[in-house]
Design a protein around this motif. Structure first.
Motif, PDB file in Angstrom:
ATOM      1  N   ALA A 231     -36.944 -15.240  26.025  1.00  0.00           N
ATOM      2  CA  ALA A 231     -36.156 -15.891  27.076  1.00  0.00           C
ATOM      3  C   ALA A 231     -37.106 -16.533  28.081  1.00  0.00           C
ATOM      4  O   ALA A 231     -38.240 -16.063  28.274  1.00  0.00           O
ATOM      5  CB  ALA A 231     -35.260 -14.864  27.760  1.00  0.00           C
TER       6      ALA A 231
ATOM      7  N   SER B 185     -38.627 -14.181  30.711  1.00  0.00           N
ATOM      8  CA  SER B 185     -39.130 -12.878  30.267  1.00  0.00           C
ATOM      9  C   SER B 185     -40.606 -12.711  30.621  1.00  0.00           C
ATOM     10  O   SER B 185     -41.386 -13.658  30.582  1.00  0.00           O
ATOM     11  CB  SER B 185     -38.933 -12.698  28.763  1.00  0.00           C
TER      12      SER B 185
ATOM     13  N   ASN C  96     -36.316  -8.994  25.120  1.00  0.00           N
ATOM     14  CA  ASN C  96     -36.242 -10.209  25.933  1.00  0.00           C
ATOM     15  C   ASN C  96     -36.116 -11.484  25.102  1.00  0.00           C
ATOM     16  O   ASN C  96     -36.650 -12.521  25.476  1.00  0.00           O
ATOM     17  CB  ASN C  96     -37.462 -10.292  26.855  1.00  0.00           C
TER      18      ASN C  96
ATOM     19  N   THR D  35     -33.939 -14.684  23.312  1.00  0.00           N
ATOM     20  CA  THR D  35     -32.887 -15.567  23.794  1.00  0.00           C
ATOM     21  C   THR D  35     -31.549 -15.260  23.125  1.00  0.00           C
ATOM     22  O   THR D  35     -30.506 -15.672  23.622  1.00  0.00           O
ATOM     23  CB  THR D  35     -33.246 -17.039  23.528  1.00  0.00           C
TER      24      THR D  35
END
Length: 88
Positions: A41, A44, A80, A82
């Motif tokens: 992400a 992150s 973390n 997406t």
């Protein structure tokens, strides 16, 4: 620790995945290209420790066998991503 879930997307989302609707939506959007779902992400932040976590997806997608494997550097990398496909 080994964990596994099942995911069925047709005719309706189901299986033991905790969020089959979202996971099937990601598969519909990405097809057999799962690398974007394993991408970190944007916000992150993880340490650089090497404590590998490997995820796999094996099954059939649109009539073709799908075999996918990705190794994250550590559990933080896995948490973390997406996507929600590997979030269980």
């Amino acid at each position: 620790m080994l964990r596994a879930v099942t995911l069925v997307c047709a005719p309706t989302p189901g299986g033991t995945h905790p969020d089959p609707v979202a996971a099937c939506g990601e598969l519909l959007a990405n097809g057999s290209q799962l690398d974007p779902l394993a991408a970190p992400a944007a916000d992150s932040v993880c340490t650089r420790e090497w404590n590998p976590m490997t995820v796999t997806a094996d099954g059939v997608w649109e009539g073709r066998r799908l075999n996918y494997t990705y190794t994250f550097a550590n559990p933080c990398g896995l948490r973390n991503t997406t996507g929600v496909l590997f979030d269980f």
